[in-house]
Each structure stands twice: as structure tokens, then as C-alpha cells.
Design a protein around this motif. Structure first.
Motif, PDB file in Angstrom:
ATOM      1  N   SER A   1      29.098  42.645  40.599  1.00 21.39           N
ATOM      2  CA  SER A   1      29.590  43.912  41.150  1.00 21.39           C
ATOM      3  C   SER A   1      30.911  44.383  40.533  1.00 21.39           C
ATOM      4  O   SER A   1      31.408  45.449  40.897  1.00 21.39           O
ATOM      5  CB  SER A   1      29.793  43.785  42.667  1.00 21.39           C
ATOM      6  N   ASN A   2      31.444  43.616  39.596  1.00 12.17           N
ATOM      7  CA  ASN A   2      32.709  44.051  39.002  1.00 12.17           C
ATOM      8  C   ASN A   2      32.928  43.371  37.649  1.00 12.17           C
ATOM      9  O   ASN A   2      32.185  42.456  37.269  1.00 12.17           O
ATOM     10  CB  ASN A   2      33.887  43.758  39.939  1.00 12.17           C
TER      11      ASN A   2
ATOM     12  N   SER B   1      39.159  52.640  33.029  1.00  3.24           N
ATOM     13  CA  SER B   1      37.684  52.697  32.991  1.00  3.24           C
ATOM     14  C   SER B   1      37.160  51.944  31.782  1.00  3.24           C
ATOM     15  O   SER B   1      37.815  51.863  30.725  1.00  3.24           O
ATOM     16  CB  SER B   1      37.202  54.150  32.950  1.00  3.24           C
TER      17      SER B   1
ATOM     18  N   GLY C   1      32.468  50.515  34.693  1.00  2.00           N
ATOM     19  CA  GLY C   1      33.349  50.137  35.807  1.00  2.00           C
ATOM     20  C   GLY C   1      34.658  50.915  35.722  1.00  2.00           C
ATOM     21  O   GLY C   1      35.047  51.444  34.678  1.00  2.00           O
TER      22      GLY C   1
ATOM     23  N   LEU D   1      37.775  45.781  37.672  1.00  2.00           N
ATOM     24  CA  LEU D   1      37.060  47.059  37.624  1.00  2.00           C
ATOM     25  C   LEU D   1      35.786  46.942  38.452  1.00  2.00           C
ATOM     26  O   LEU D   1      35.003  45.989  38.280  1.00  2.00           O
ATOM     27  CB  LEU D   1      36.718  47.428  36.179  1.00  2.00           C
ATOM     28  N   ASP D   2      35.595  47.871  39.352  1.00  2.00           N
ATOM     29  CA  ASP D   2      34.379  47.893  40.158  1.00  2.00           C
ATOM     30  C   ASP D   2      33.239  48.512  39.360  1.00  2.00           C
ATOM     31  O   ASP D   2      33.388  49.605  38.794  1.00  2.00           O
ATOM     32  CB  ASP D   2      34.597  48.691  41.447  1.00  2.00           C
ATOM     33  N   GLY D   3      32.075  47.824  39.306  1.00  5.00           N
ATOM     34  CA  GLY D   3      30.913  48.330  38.579  1.00  5.00           C
ATOM     35  C   GLY D   3      29.931  47.207  38.283  1.00  5.00           C
ATOM     36  O   GLY D   3      30.078  46.074  38.760  1.00  5.00           O
ATOM     37  N   SER D   4      28.895  47.513  37.479  1.00  7.23           N
ATOM     38  CA  SER D   4      27.877  46.527  37.126  1.00  7.23           C
ATOM     39  C   SER D   4      27.369  46.826  35.725  1.00  7.23           C
ATOM     40  O   SER D   4      27.710  47.855  35.123  1.00  7.23           O
ATOM     41  CB  SER D   4      26.719  46.545  38.134  1.00  7.23           C
TER      42      SER D   4
END
Length: 288
Positions: A159-160, A187, A196, A217-220
Motif C-alpha cells: 500500500s505504500n 510524487s 504514490g 509515499l501512499d500508493g501501489s
């Protein structure tokens, strides 16, 4: 001078007992005993009063002349003046200048105001020149240098993302503190697709300082599934940061907006294994 001598008396002087009670009378010389003087014009008036009459007199015997007037004693005064004291009379042009000032008071007042304004303008120009010189000296003496960033590690989770950065401050005489801009963001993108995003944590550095900072960083990686699994081709990702650098050296402060762009090539991002950084290159730029 003594008065005229008394004529000899045939009898002896009287004693004090023989004197009458009345006060003695003043003796007067009979005018009949004096010889008549020839008539002559009065002597001309001399400029000095009570002085001797130097006009020519007729030749007569000393015995026939009247007793001369007494000569008054002349008084002498001593005036002491200091040597360093000078008495002088102002030249006539000074009097003309004073007279002009008296006749034109309004004009003199205007001249005084114009002189004050001129001196105020001169002082203002000198002050501005000094302030400008100080500003130029401070600008060259305390001039911030672009920071240096480098990506040392990148970790992908479900998730990050976690990015380990090294930050260096090459400015020799100023410390720096990095903070996020008000609308800034960090980013990570792949082929113009954002993987992310997050915030840069605060970081303070001394002059010639070097520190590590971890950015989350939040993301996948779902948006990066464009290559088949097992591909050995590296993925080229771009990390961008918009920071605010606050430089400080005593009372001198500088605020700079810094844009950082890092090109990172990695392997193993989609396999879930340890991500290998093939190459990285970060460039910084001052926006103001």
C-alpha cells in the motif's frame, strides 16, 4: 605755582593776641601798582584747552607780566589688551548682506528650506548607497548553493513506497532547513502515471551537512503492471519534490523554493523482491 609775593611791611607781624576776632581778609594786590600794559588783541584760541599760549607777545620785562596761569596736570592711563584679542571692523559688504536679509525675510526663509531639502536629499542618497553596498556584500558573502539529493534505496509494499534519500548542503557559511511548500507534494510516477504521493518530513542541516531522510509515499504498483512478470528490463520512474529551503546565518536569512527531480531506474519492482537501483540522477533548481 606760588602766588605773588607780599610787599614788605614796615612793622613787625602782629602776634596772635593782637589779631581781631574777625576773620582775616584776603589780601589783594592794588591794581594801581601795576604798570599799564599795551593793548593787544586776545590770543587765538588753541585746540587744546588749558595749554600754554604760544602767540607772540610784545617785548616787555618779566616784572611787568602778570603771573601765568597754572598748567593742569595731565593724567596718564594704561590700557592692557590681550595679545590674542583682535579688534576689527567688519567690511562694508557684510553690512550690505545683513541689510539684504532684513529686507527679504521670505526669500531667506525659502533659501533655508531649499538648503535643508538639499541636505536631506544628499543624506538619503548616501544612506541608500551604503544600504545598497551592504546588500551587495551580503549577497555575495552569503549566497546559498543548490542542495544535492540522491536516492539510496526504494522499497515497494502493498500500500505504500518508502524512499531513502541522502541530502547534502554544500553552502559553506549557512545552515538550511527543508520543509514542504504549502501546496507542495512528493510524487513517484511511471510513464506519467502516479504510483504514490506523500509529504517530505522536515530536515535541518548545518553548513556542509549531509543527512539521510526517509520519505513515505501512499500508493501501489498496480498502475505499473504494464510489463510482463519476469522481464529484465528496468523500470524508469521519476521522483519529484517541491520544497522550501530556509537558509540562515545569524541575522542573515534567505528563503528559496527548490524543485527536485530524480530519474531512477530499478529492477525487481513487480516481482515483490528486493528492488535494485540500477541508476539514479537527481537535479535541483531554485525557483526564486
Amino acid at each position: 605755582m606760588e602766588g605773588p609775593r607780599l610787599p614788605p611791611s614796615a612793622t613787625a607781624p602782629e602776634s596772635d593776641d593782637d589779631k581781631p576776632d574777625d576773620p582775616p581778609s584776603v589780601w589783594h594786590r592794588p591794581t594801581s601798582s601795576l604798570p599799564s600794559l599795551p593793548s593787544q588783541d586776545p590770543p587765538s584760541h588753541h585746540w587744546r584747552n588749558n595749554s600754554l599760549n604760544l602767540s607772540p607777545l610784545p617785548t616787555t620785562t618779566l616784572s611787568s607780566l602778570p603771573p601765568p596761569d597754572t598748567i593742569p596736570e595731565l593724567e596718564t592711563y594704561v590700557v592692557r589688551v590681550p595679545r590674542d584679542q583682535v579688534y576689527w571692523t567688519p567690511p562694508p559688504e557684510h553690512a550690505k548682506y545683513v541689510e539684504k536679509r532684513r529686507k527679504n525675510p521670505e526669500k531667506n526663509k525659502k533659501k533655508g528650506c531649499s538648503k535643508r531639502l538639499m541636505w536631506f536629499f544628499i543624506i538619503l542618497v548616501v544612506f541608500g548607497f551604503i544600504l545598497g553596498a551592504i546588500t551587495i556584500i551580503l549577497h555575495f558573502a552569503f549566497n546559498p548553493t543548490l542542495p544535492i539529493f540522491a536516492v539510496e534505496r526504494l522499497t515497494a509494499k502493498s500500500s505504500n513506497f518508502e524512499v531513502m534519500l541522502r541530502a547534502e548542503n554544500p553552502t559553506s557559511n549557512m545552515g538550511v532547513r527543508y520543509v514542504m511548500k504549502k501546496d507542495g507534494v512528493v510524487s513517484l510516477t511511471y510513464k506519467n502515471k502516479r504510483l504514490g504521493s506523500g509529504k517530505f518530513p522536515g530536515l535541518s542541516q548545518a553548513a556542509f551537512g549531509s543527512d539521510k531522510v526517509n520519505v513515505k509515499l501512499d500508493g501501489s504498483t498496480k498502475n505499473a503492471a504494464v510489463q510482463p512478470r519476469g522481464s529484465k528490463q528496468p523500470l524508469v520512474m521519476i521522483l519529484t519534490m517541491e520544497l522550501k529551503a530556509e537558509y540562515e546565518a545569524g541575522p542573515v536569512k534567505r528563503n528559496k523554493d527548490v524543485a527536485v527531480t530524480c530519474d531512477v531506474k530499478v529492477k525487481g519492482l513487480l516481482d515483490g523482491k528486493k528492488v535494485e537501483i540500477v541508476s539514479e540522477n537527481c537535479e535541483s533548481e531554485f525557483k526564486n
